[in-house]
Write a protein that holds these residues in place. Sequence first.
Motif, PDB file in Angstrom:
ATOM      1  N   PHE A   5       0.846  -1.189   0.000  1.00 58.85           N
ATOM      2  CA  PHE A   5       0.000   0.000   0.000  1.00 58.85           C
ATOM      3  C   PHE A   5       0.884   1.243   0.000  1.00 58.85           C
ATOM      4  O   PHE A   5       2.017   1.220   0.484  1.00 58.85           O
ATOM      5  N   SER A   7       0.525   5.918  -0.381  1.00 59.19           N
ATOM      6  CA  SER A   7      -0.353   7.089  -0.398  1.00 59.19           C
ATOM      7  C   SER A   7       0.106   8.082  -1.461  1.00 59.19           C
ATOM      8  O   SER A   7       1.293   8.375  -1.584  1.00 59.19           O
ATOM      9  N   SER A  10      -2.158  13.021   1.585  1.00 63.58           N
ATOM     10  CA  SER A  10      -3.196  12.975   2.608  1.00 63.58           C
ATOM     11  C   SER A  10      -3.314  14.322   3.297  1.00 63.58           C
ATOM     12  O   SER A  10      -2.331  14.861   3.792  1.00 63.58           O
ATOM     13  N   ASN A  15      -6.718  13.482  -0.992  1.00 61.53           N
ATOM     14  CA  ASN A  15      -6.392  12.189  -0.405  1.00 61.53           C
ATOM     15  C   ASN A  15      -6.555  11.087  -1.443  1.00 61.53           C
ATOM     16  O   ASN A  15      -7.503  11.102  -2.242  1.00 61.53           O
ATOM     17  N   THR A  17      -5.214   6.636  -1.711  1.00 57.64           N
ATOM     18  CA  THR A  17      -4.374   5.542  -1.228  1.00 57.64           C
ATOM     19  C   THR A  17      -4.457   4.377  -2.194  1.00 57.64           C
ATOM     20  O   THR A  17      -5.556   3.972  -2.591  1.00 57.64           O
ATOM     21  N   HIS A  63     -11.660  14.032  -1.084  1.00 52.69           N
ATOM     22  CA  HIS A  63     -11.638  12.579  -1.264  1.00 52.69           C
ATOM     23  C   HIS A  63     -12.252  12.150  -2.595  1.00 52.69           C
ATOM     24  O   HIS A  63     -11.955  11.050  -3.076  1.00 52.69           O
ATOM     25  N   ILE A 138      -7.895   1.232   6.961  1.00 54.18           N
ATOM     26  CA  ILE A 138      -7.813   2.651   6.598  1.00 54.18           C
ATOM     27  C   ILE A 138      -8.909   3.356   7.386  1.00 54.18           C
ATOM     28  O   ILE A 138     -10.086   2.995   7.280  1.00 54.18           O
ATOM     29  N   ILE A 160      -3.698   2.785   8.637  1.00 58.46           N
ATOM     30  CA  ILE A 160      -3.582   4.180   8.219  1.00 58.46           C
ATOM     31  C   ILE A 160      -4.634   4.937   9.019  1.00 58.46           C
ATOM     32  O   ILE A 160      -5.836   4.766   8.811  1.00 58.46           O
ATOM     33  N   SER A 213      -2.249   9.914   9.394  1.00 61.72           N
ATOM     34  CA  SER A 213      -2.671  10.591   8.172  1.00 61.72           C
ATOM     35  C   SER A 213      -3.669  11.713   8.441  1.00 61.72           C
ATOM     36  O   SER A 213      -4.116  11.889   9.574  1.00 61.72           O
ATOM     37  N   ASN A 243       2.154  10.322   7.247  1.00 59.54           N
ATOM     38  CA  ASN A 243       1.715  10.588   5.887  1.00 59.54           C
ATOM     39  C   ASN A 243       1.608  12.093   5.705  1.00 59.54           C
ATOM     40  O   ASN A 243       1.191  12.797   6.634  1.00 59.54           O
ATOM     41  N   GLY A 248       2.776  12.113   0.311  1.00 55.75           N
ATOM     42  CA  GLY A 248       2.187  10.841   0.697  1.00 55.75           C
ATOM     43  C   GLY A 248       3.233   9.970   1.360  1.00 55.75           C
ATOM     44  O   GLY A 248       4.067  10.444   2.122  1.00 55.75           O
ATOM     45  N   TRP A 251       5.676   2.889  -1.145  1.00 52.14           N
ATOM     46  CA  TRP A 251       5.113   1.555  -0.943  1.00 52.14           C
ATOM     47  C   TRP A 251       5.593   0.918   0.355  1.00 52.14           C
ATOM     48  O   TRP A 251       6.774   0.909   0.661  1.00 52.14           O
TER      49      TRP A 251
END
Length: 257
Positions: A5, A7, A10, A15, A17, A63, A138, A160, A213, A243, A248, A251
């Motif tokens: 995962f 980002s 954020s 945002n 992810t 978002h 998340i 997160i 985040s 974050n 962001g 990985w």
Amino acid sequence: MLMQFASLGSGSKGNATLVRAADTAVLIDCGFSVKETLQRMARLAFEPSQLSAILVTHEHGDHAKGVMALSRKLNVPVFMSAGTAIALDCMADPRVQTIDLHTPFRLGDLHIEPVAVPHDAREACQFVLGYESHRLGILTDLGHITPHVVNLYQQVDALILEANHDPELLAEGPYPPSLKRRVGGALGHLSNRQSAELLQQIDLARVQKVIISHISEQNNDLALAKATLASVMPGHEDKLQFNCQDAGFDWCQIQPL
């Protein structure tokens, strides 16, 4: 392949992810323009054609701003609650698939568990994603921790987690009174202390990473957030990561138990 995962960024300006495992890759939220989203994906060496779907937590612009445009460009489905689809006026779009927030579902190799959360949106949710025995939680954009949230996030391998504001900095900050009440209210955002209280209720021995985040640039301070959260993680402080809005984070992967 392990569950990974990253980002794209954020915060209140956008945002998004990315989560991938085996042959499946999903984007949770897209609060950036299509152009910026693709640029941020390139920074992560992620090929957009690999995207399987977009999951949407709620309709707020930070978002959802780029969700439908990105879906059209990449021709990928979008999963969201009916309330979110109504708020975004996209219920009739053939790419949109509405989800029941109390019914898990599969997307390719990923098991997706929506989590209803208290936030000032039409039908907001967050997600716990699973691959084999691994679970990624998340959790941002909620005003308080509910028993339902504690139950679903108790056993995760990575988290997160929002730590949006410090109440004193929010009270003294530049926001107008109405916005201060919204952010700090029961349908707003988690404070550092509220996030710390959640960490006290989950299995920290199992958690490999806690990535903080949605940190407010006006109403929080990184050092203060870190101190508050580390105080409830004795022996696990090294698992904390942060974050940020602009970069962001790169990985991460959940290691086999």
